[in-house]
Design a protein around this motif. Structure first.
Motif, mmCIF file in Angstrom:
data_model
loop_
_atom_site.group_PDB
_atom_site.id
_atom_site.type_symbol
_atom_site.label_atom_id
_atom_site.label_comp_id
_atom_site.label_asym_id
_atom_site.label_seq_id
_atom_site.Cartn_x
_atom_site.Cartn_y
_atom_site.Cartn_z
ATOM 1 N N GLY A 46 -59.233 72.597 -24.917
ATOM 2 C CA GLY A 46 -58.941 73.872 -24.245
ATOM 3 C C GLY A 46 -57.529 72.441 -24.153
ATOM 4 O O GLY A 46 -56.892 72.561 -23.148
ATOM 5 N N ASP A 47 -57.030 71.712 -25.392
ATOM 6 C CA ASP A 47 -56.150 70.711 -24.965
ATOM 7 C C ASP A 47 -55.202 70.976 -26.376
ATOM 8 O O ASP A 47 -55.668 71.247 -27.341
ATOM 9 C CB ASP A 47 -57.104 69.636 -25.432
ATOM 10 C CG ASP A 47 -56.091 68.108 -25.350
ATOM 11 O OD1 ASP A 47 -54.279 68.335 -25.541
ATOM 12 O OD2 ASP A 47 -56.114 66.695 -25.893
ATOM 13 N N ALA A 48 -54.151 70.878 -26.326
ATOM 14 C CA ALA A 48 -53.379 71.443 -27.122
ATOM 15 C C ALA A 48 -52.069 69.995 -27.242
ATOM 16 O O ALA A 48 -50.752 70.119 -27.657
ATOM 17 C CB ALA A 48 -52.590 72.690 -27.201
ATOM 18 N N SER A 49 -52.093 69.407 -26.349
ATOM 19 C CA SER A 49 -51.572 67.677 -26.796
ATOM 20 C C SER A 49 -51.123 67.108 -27.770
ATOM 21 O O SER A 49 -50.450 66.436 -28.332
ATOM 22 C CB SER A 49 -51.925 67.061 -25.300
ATOM 23 O OG SER A 49 -53.235 66.581 -26.533
ATOM 24 N N ASP A 50 -52.111 67.848 -28.608
ATOM 25 C CA ASP A 50 -52.251 66.869 -30.442
ATOM 26 C C ASP A 50 -51.048 67.891 -31.448
ATOM 27 O O ASP A 50 -50.981 68.067 -32.447
ATOM 28 C CB ASP A 50 -52.740 66.929 -31.232
ATOM 29 C CG ASP A 50 -53.814 67.717 -31.015
ATOM 30 O OD1 ASP A 50 -53.833 69.458 -29.973
ATOM 31 O OD2 ASP A 50 -55.137 67.814 -31.958
ATOM 32 N N TRP A 51 -50.032 69.548 -30.354
ATOM 33 C CA TRP A 51 -49.340 69.820 -31.264
ATOM 34 C C TRP A 51 -48.100 70.058 -30.597
ATOM 35 O O TRP A 51 -47.613 69.426 -29.315
ATOM 36 C CB TRP A 51 -49.556 70.808 -31.098
ATOM 37 C CG TRP A 51 -50.368 72.181 -32.304
ATOM 38 C CD1 TRP A 51 -51.972 71.696 -31.619
ATOM 39 C CD2 TRP A 51 -50.130 72.491 -32.817
ATOM 40 N NE1 TRP A 51 -52.557 72.543 -32.868
ATOM 41 C CE2 TRP A 51 -51.371 72.441 -33.696
ATOM 42 C CE3 TRP A 51 -49.410 72.637 -33.457
ATOM 43 C CZ2 TRP A 51 -51.889 73.605 -34.515
ATOM 44 C CZ3 TRP A 51 -49.482 73.668 -34.965
ATOM 45 C CH2 TRP A 51 -50.990 74.023 -35.339
ATOM 46 N N GLY A 52 -46.783 68.669 -31.260
ATOM 47 C CA GLY A 52 -45.974 68.699 -30.886
ATOM 48 C C GLY A 52 -44.915 70.286 -31.139
ATOM 49 O O GLY A 52 -44.546 71.198 -32.456
ATOM 50 N N PHE A 53 -43.536 70.224 -30.031
ATOM 51 C CA PHE A 53 -42.778 71.814 -30.285
ATOM 52 C C PHE A 53 -41.337 71.207 -30.798
ATOM 53 O O PHE A 53 -41.096 69.751 -30.692
ATOM 54 C CB PHE A 53 -42.303 72.098 -28.929
ATOM 55 C CG PHE A 53 -44.097 73.014 -28.910
ATOM 56 C CD1 PHE A 53 -44.369 74.119 -29.364
ATOM 57 C CD2 PHE A 53 -45.245 72.209 -28.359
ATOM 58 C CE1 PHE A 53 -45.348 74.543 -29.184
ATOM 59 C CE2 PHE A 53 -46.674 72.351 -28.086
ATOM 60 C CZ PHE A 53 -46.920 74.426 -28.355
ATOM 61 N N PHE A 54 -40.673 71.427 -31.159
ATOM 62 C CA PHE A 54 -39.149 71.839 -31.551
ATOM 63 C C PHE A 54 -37.716 72.836 -31.636
ATOM 64 O O PHE A 54 -38.606 73.467 -31.685
ATOM 65 C CB PHE A 54 -39.009 71.205 -33.009
ATOM 66 C CG PHE A 54 -39.474 71.475 -34.294
ATOM 67 C CD1 PHE A 54 -38.984 72.519 -35.168
ATOM 68 C CD2 PHE A 54 -40.570 70.912 -34.379
ATOM 69 C CE1 PHE A 54 -39.418 73.390 -36.023
ATOM 70 C CE2 PHE A 54 -41.276 71.738 -36.031
ATOM 71 C CZ PHE A 54 -40.127 72.942 -35.833
#
Length: 409
Positions: A46-54
């Motif tokens: 339930g955690d997508a904080s290890d993905w970064g977006f640009f």
């Protein structure tokens, strides 16, 4: 033991898609998992904080883990992107970098996989999903100029924006080498995965709404196989669902539902039981089959479960009849005026098989469609090709009947 054949038979008649460079699982098909997956990220924490977006060219987006419609497990990654359509082209992307010592290791003969859902409210005309994988050979992360990067591109048009999960899958060694260094082979650990929304075509402004689930490696094939179910017997009423039986030269028999003897996998509630006898005379006892027009496009295998009784030896002549002229019937008189084809495979059942072992319990039989031969003993017309696609969809025919003849020895 000639003269008596009694067996329980569950014909799932599954025709599995494998080996495709890109596998798209139709929502109307059955997706059967491939054992031994190496999960890259399934978002089930339930955690997508290890993905970064640009962001992209006057464009951007983002995403997070949601729980309302995962393909598997409890969560998936939902993303949204907006930009100026064709004028932007590049809308942005996302990435995940794995800590040293916690990098996924692809198995031998690895395939890369991800489930993708294009939301129906997207407004672009088309776009390309680029997925880049970067390797680490020495445990200190990917190094530009020294280690490899590979990319898989998949183009989606607006016709695919249907709120359905599809599997994007390809052999790891078929991905495009981005020539960033290394030896041109993915032979390390996965250090980083990058997804990019590129090649956008559409109006200004317009959006891409795409979800992801279960990034994974699989061994020797895609993460799941696309199956066309000819019949799973769950109706419990063969006679009322297109099944028929017929007698032979030396004997006869019949078919019926069985609710107590079921295969060990996907057994459901019913199997198809058949029994045949001839009073001790070997030969053609009869047979059974089903009329069920089926589009076999992209399929490669014919599968069924069988549980043959012990102390017997016989041949099942499995016949696949196609409909070359699209008239909804299999027509094949014993001359060249016949319209359709019949393809046959001889499944020998006995104490030593080899197709199935009598008394061996439930067994899954898997036959490549390429092993079926054109049987001209009755159907002498057609084009000599087992055609998968209906005439109405631009093909030259489709499977219309599967018929099994029982030959006692």
């Amino acid at each position: 033991m000639p003269g008596i054949i009694q067996k329980t038979f569950r014909m799932v008649a599954v025709l599995a898609t494998i080996g495709a460079t890109l596998l798209a699982v139709s929502p109307s098909a059955l997706a059967v998992p491939n054992a031994g997956a190496t999960v890259i990220d399934d978002f089930n924490d339930g955690d997508a904080s290890d993905w970064g977006f640009f962001g992209g060219n006057n464009a951007g987006g983002g995403g997070g883990a949601l729980a309302d419609r995962p393909y598997e497990g409890t969560h998936y990654l939902s993303t949204g992107w907006g930009g100026q359509g064709t004028a932007s082209t590049f809308y942005g992307g996302a990435f995940r970098n794995f800590d040293n010592g916690a990098q996924p290791a692809p198995p031998s003969d690895a395939w890369f996989n991800v489930w993708v859902l294009n939301q129906s409210d997207a407004t672009v005309d088309s776009y390309t999903l680029e997925v880049t994988l970067r390797e680490d050979l020495d445990g200190n992360g990917w190094t530009d100029g020294a280690e490899d990067s590979f990319r898989l591109d998949t183009t989606f048009t607006s016709s695919a924006f249907d709120d359905e999960w599809v599997l994007v899958s390809a052999p790891l060694d078929s991905l495009t080498d981005l020539s960033t260094g290394g030896d041109g082979t993915f032979d390390g650990l996965l250090d980083e995965i990058v997804i990019v929304i590129a090649g956008v075509e559409g109006a200004n402004p317009s959006t891409v709404e795409i979800d992801f689930d279960q990034f994974a490696f699989s061994a020797d094939g895609p993460l799941a196989f696309d199956e066309v179910v000819f019949d799973d017997m769950e109706h419990g009423d063969p006679a009322g669902n297109g099944w028929f039986s017929f007698g032979g030269d030396v004997g006869g028999g019949g078919i019926g539902p069985n609710a107590s003897d079921l295969p060990p996998a996907d057994g459901g509630a019913f199997s198809l039981e058949t029994g045949w006898g001839s009073g001790g005379t070997p030969g053609f006892y009869g047979g059974f089959g089903r009329n069920n027009p089926s589009d076999l496009s992209g399929t490669e295998y014919f599968n069924f479960w069988i549980n043959p009784d012990a102390d017997q030896e016989y041949t099942l002549e499995i016949n696949l009849q196609d409909d070359d002229n699209g008239d909804g019937a299999a027509v094949g008189p014993q001359d060249s005026s016949g319209d359709d084809d019949e393809f046959q495979y001889n499944c020998v059942v006995g104490p030593a098989g080899p197709c199935a072992v009598a008394g061996g319990g439930w067994q899954l039989v898997s036959i490549p469609l390429s092993d079926f031969f054109d049987d001209n003993s009755f159907y002498q017309g057609g084009n000599g090709v087992l055609d998968p696609t209906p005439v109405g969809r631009g093909g030259n025919g489709q499977l219309i009947n599967a018929v099994i003849a029982v030959i006692g020895t």
